[in-house]
Scaffold this motif. Sequence first.
Motif, PDB file in Angstrom:
ATOM      1  N   HIS A 138       5.627   3.619   4.954  1.00 25.62           N
ATOM      2  CA  HIS A 138       5.182   4.640   5.901  1.00 25.62           C
ATOM      3  C   HIS A 138       3.887   4.254   6.617  1.00 25.62           C
ATOM      4  O   HIS A 138       3.444   4.985   7.508  1.00 25.62           O
ATOM      5  CB  HIS A 138       4.952   5.969   5.172  1.00 25.62           C
ATOM      6  CG  HIS A 138       6.146   6.478   4.437  1.00 25.62           C
ATOM      7  ND1 HIS A 138       7.252   7.019   5.052  1.00 25.62           N
ATOM      8  CD2 HIS A 138       6.418   6.525   3.102  1.00 25.62           C
ATOM      9  CE1 HIS A 138       8.144   7.378   4.143  1.00 25.62           C
ATOM     10  NE2 HIS A 138       7.662   7.080   2.951  1.00 25.62           N
ATOM     11  N   PHE A 139       3.287   3.130   6.250  1.00 25.74           N
ATOM     12  CA  PHE A 139       1.981   2.765   6.800  1.00 25.74           C
ATOM     13  C   PHE A 139       2.075   2.497   8.304  1.00 25.74           C
ATOM     14  O   PHE A 139       2.798   1.602   8.741  1.00 25.74           O
ATOM     15  CB  PHE A 139       1.427   1.522   6.109  1.00 25.74           C
ATOM     16  CG  PHE A 139       0.840   1.756   4.745  1.00 25.74           C
ATOM     17  CD1 PHE A 139       0.615   3.036   4.259  1.00 25.74           C
ATOM     18  CD2 PHE A 139       0.494   0.681   3.939  1.00 25.74           C
ATOM     19  CE1 PHE A 139       0.064   3.242   3.000  1.00 25.74           C
ATOM     20  CE2 PHE A 139      -0.068   0.863   2.684  1.00 25.74           C
ATOM     21  CZ  PHE A 139      -0.277   2.153   2.215  1.00 25.74           C
ATOM     22  N   ARG A 140       1.278   3.245   9.065  1.00 24.50           N
ATOM     23  CA  ARG A 140       1.177   2.994  10.505  1.00 24.50           C
ATOM     24  C   ARG A 140       0.294   1.790  10.786  1.00 24.50           C
ATOM     25  O   ARG A 140       0.507   1.059  11.754  1.00 24.50           O
ATOM     26  CB  ARG A 140       0.607   4.229  11.216  1.00 24.50           C
ATOM     27  CG  ARG A 140       1.497   5.464  11.132  1.00 24.50           C
ATOM     28  CD  ARG A 140       0.773   6.706  11.645  1.00 24.50           C
ATOM     29  NE  ARG A 140       1.605   7.892  11.501  1.00 24.50           N
ATOM     30  CZ  ARG A 140       2.342   8.425  12.483  1.00 24.50           C
ATOM     31  NH1 ARG A 140       2.319   7.877  13.687  1.00 24.50           N
ATOM     32  NH2 ARG A 140       3.071   9.494  12.270  1.00 24.50           N
ATOM     33  N   ASN A 141      -0.718   1.619   9.960  1.00 25.61           N
ATOM     34  CA  ASN A 141      -1.671   0.525  10.126  1.00 25.61           C
ATOM     35  C   ASN A 141      -1.834  -0.191   8.783  1.00 25.61           C
ATOM     36  O   ASN A 141      -2.835  -0.002   8.084  1.00 25.61           O
ATOM     37  CB  ASN A 141      -3.012   1.082  10.610  1.00 25.61           C
ATOM     38  CG  ASN A 141      -3.993  -0.004  10.985  1.00 25.61           C
ATOM     39  OD1 ASN A 141      -3.831  -1.167  10.598  1.00 25.61           O
ATOM     40  ND2 ASN A 141      -5.031   0.349  11.721  1.00 25.61           N
ATOM     41  N   PRO A 142      -0.856  -0.995   8.393  1.00 24.92           N
ATOM     42  CA  PRO A 142      -0.921  -1.618   7.062  1.00 24.92           C
ATOM     43  C   PRO A 142      -2.125  -2.530   6.875  1.00 24.92           C
ATOM     44  O   PRO A 142      -2.600  -2.687   5.755  1.00 24.92           O
ATOM     45  CB  PRO A 142       0.402  -2.378   6.948  1.00 24.92           C
ATOM     46  CG  PRO A 142       0.919  -2.488   8.339  1.00 24.92           C
ATOM     47  CD  PRO A 142       0.406  -1.304   9.081  1.00 24.92           C
ATOM     48  N   HIS A 143      -2.643  -3.121   7.942  1.00 20.98           N
ATOM     49  CA  HIS A 143      -3.847  -3.945   7.819  1.00 20.98           C
ATOM     50  C   HIS A 143      -4.988  -3.143   7.203  1.00 20.98           C
ATOM     51  O   HIS A 143      -5.590  -3.531   6.200  1.00 20.98           O
ATOM     52  CB  HIS A 143      -4.260  -4.488   9.187  1.00 20.98           C
ATOM     53  CG  HIS A 143      -5.552  -5.241   9.180  1.00 20.98           C
ATOM     54  ND1 HIS A 143      -6.784  -4.621   9.241  1.00 20.98           N
ATOM     55  CD2 HIS A 143      -5.817  -6.575   9.104  1.00 20.98           C
ATOM     56  CE1 HIS A 143      -7.744  -5.519   9.207  1.00 20.98           C
ATOM     57  NE2 HIS A 143      -7.183  -6.718   9.118  1.00 20.98           N
ATOM     58  N   ASP A 144      -5.289  -2.000   7.792  1.00 22.11           N
ATOM     59  CA  ASP A 144      -6.398  -1.186   7.306  1.00 22.11           C
ATOM     60  C   ASP A 144      -6.099  -0.548   5.960  1.00 22.11           C
ATOM     61  O   ASP A 144      -6.989  -0.385   5.115  1.00 22.11           O
ATOM     62  CB  ASP A 144      -6.744  -0.094   8.322  1.00 22.11           C
ATOM     63  CG  ASP A 144      -7.412  -0.658   9.567  1.00 22.11           C
ATOM     64  OD1 ASP A 144      -7.600  -1.898   9.649  1.00 22.11           O
ATOM     65  OD2 ASP A 144      -7.729   0.123  10.484  1.00 22.11           O
ATOM     66  N   GLU A 145      -4.839  -0.188   5.736  1.00 23.01           N
ATOM     67  CA  GLU A 145      -4.471   0.439   4.470  1.00 23.01           C
ATOM     68  C   GLU A 145      -4.671  -0.527   3.298  1.00 23.01           C
ATOM     69  O   GLU A 145      -5.225  -0.156   2.257  1.00 23.01           O
ATOM     70  CB  GLU A 145      -3.027   0.927   4.515  1.00 23.01           C
ATOM     71  CG  GLU A 145      -2.750   2.015   5.523  1.00 23.01           C
ATOM     72  CD  GLU A 145      -3.206   3.397   5.064  1.00 23.01           C
ATOM     73  OE1 GLU A 145      -3.874   3.500   4.009  1.00 23.01           O
ATOM     74  OE2 GLU A 145      -2.884   4.370   5.760  1.00 23.01           O
ATOM     75  N   PHE A 146      -4.224  -1.770   3.448  1.00 25.34           N
ATOM     76  CA  PHE A 146      -4.389  -2.724   2.352  1.00 25.34           C
ATOM     77  C   PHE A 146      -5.846  -3.155   2.198  1.00 25.34           C
ATOM     78  O   PHE A 146      -6.297  -3.409   1.077  1.00 25.34           O
ATOM     79  CB  PHE A 146      -3.464  -3.928   2.534  1.00 25.34           C
ATOM     80  CG  PHE A 146      -2.052  -3.659   2.107  1.00 25.34           C
ATOM     81  CD1 PHE A 146      -1.724  -3.590   0.759  1.00 25.34           C
ATOM     82  CD2 PHE A 146      -1.050  -3.446   3.039  1.00 25.34           C
ATOM     83  CE1 PHE A 146      -0.422  -3.317   0.348  1.00 25.34           C
ATOM     84  CE2 PHE A 146       0.248  -3.170   2.643  1.00 25.34           C
ATOM     85  CZ  PHE A 146       0.566  -3.113   1.297  1.00 25.34           C
ATOM     86  N   GLU A 147      -6.593  -3.220   3.294  1.00 25.44           N
ATOM     87  CA  GLU A 147      -8.032  -3.459   3.183  1.00 25.44           C
ATOM     88  C   GLU A 147      -8.663  -2.380   2.297  1.00 25.44           C
ATOM     89  O   GLU A 147      -9.483  -2.672   1.429  1.00 25.44           O
ATOM     90  CB  GLU A 147      -8.671  -3.440   4.576  1.00 25.44           C
ATOM     91  CG  GLU A 147      -8.444  -4.683   5.396  1.00 25.44           C
ATOM     92  CD  GLU A 147      -9.329  -5.833   4.967  1.00 25.44           C
ATOM     93  OE1 GLU A 147     -10.545  -5.625   4.785  1.00 25.44           O
ATOM     94  OE2 GLU A 147      -8.798  -6.952   4.812  1.00 25.44           O
ATOM     95  N   ARG A 148      -8.288  -1.144   2.538  1.00 22.62           N
ATOM     96  CA  ARG A 148      -8.824  -0.037   1.737  1.00 22.62           C
ATOM     97  C   ARG A 148      -8.388  -0.152   0.284  1.00 22.62           C
ATOM     98  O   ARG A 148      -9.221  -0.042  -0.629  1.00 22.62           O
ATOM     99  CB  ARG A 148      -8.362   1.296   2.314  1.00 22.62           C
ATOM    100  CG  ARG A 148      -8.641   2.487   1.422  1.00 22.62           C
ATOM    101  CD  ARG A 148      -7.981   3.742   1.960  1.00 22.62           C
ATOM    102  NE  ARG A 148      -8.784   4.336   3.023  1.00 22.62           N
ATOM    103  CZ  ARG A 148      -8.410   5.420   3.717  1.00 22.62           C
ATOM    104  NH1 ARG A 148      -7.237   5.984   3.470  1.00 22.62           N
ATOM    105  NH2 ARG A 148      -9.188   5.909   4.650  1.00 22.62           N
ATOM    106  N   LEU A 149      -7.103  -0.367   0.054  1.00 24.71           N
ATOM    107  CA  LEU A 149      -6.592  -0.381  -1.310  1.00 24.71           C
ATOM    108  C   LEU A 149      -7.263  -1.462  -2.154  1.00 24.71           C
ATOM    109  O   LEU A 149      -7.711  -1.206  -3.282  1.00 24.71           O
ATOM    110  CB  LEU A 149      -5.078  -0.564  -1.305  1.00 24.71           C
ATOM    111  CG  LEU A 149      -4.269   0.628  -0.790  1.00 24.71           C
ATOM    112  CD1 LEU A 149      -2.805   0.248  -0.615  1.00 24.71           C
ATOM    113  CD2 LEU A 149      -4.405   1.816  -1.722  1.00 24.71           C
TER     114      LEU A 149
END
Length: 216
Positions: A138-149
């Motif tokens: 569901h990630f719209r912006n997986p770059h930023d999501e994985f950076e956060r995780l």
Amino acid sequence: MDQASPITCPLCRGSQTPPFHRDKRRNYRRCLDCQLVFVAAEQHLSVDEEKAIYDLHENDPADPGYRQFLSRLAIPLSHRLPPNATGLDYGCGPGPALAALFKERGFAMQMFDPLYADDQKVLKQRYDFITATEVVEHFRNPHDEFERLFSLLHPQGYLGVMTKLVIDAEAFARWHYKNDPTHISFFSIPTFRWLAEKYGCKIKFLQRDVVIFQTS
């Protein structure tokens, strides 16, 4: 936008993202660098449209079948954790069954979901493990999501992910998983290996849809 026009990969920010598949509703591209298959932003649902679909899901934390489904990640991940490890269920949804499974095994759990549990305080601390079950697609912006995780994990911390994996273009054309309009980012073994290399992680594929990263 025309399907042949260049679109930046939402995971690795690469520019080589040729068409991969097209159906009646959407166009799908695959990044030649990280192998992510994705739907471009102009074909995403609105947040309200997305939530209306999630509200129809019946993920009851007490449902034995749902608990068994989630146990395919919870059990092997819990066996890797030290006593009293603290975790975050990222994208917990309205029925946080996975958090309940870990709490039953003696682990403290926080929960976050941008639609159902938007508590920003839990994103200001670090964890021994994070789970993301049926979330990353569901990630719209997986770059930023994985950076956060990965930034939220302690050294030697674990990120456990459950999502169905892309095999090849022929299988993708027949794949029911792509038909959910809320699914916009599709991962494969090469994509997860790319992530592991980028973040300096060990990676273990436990089943066809279960993967565990461990930070250095």
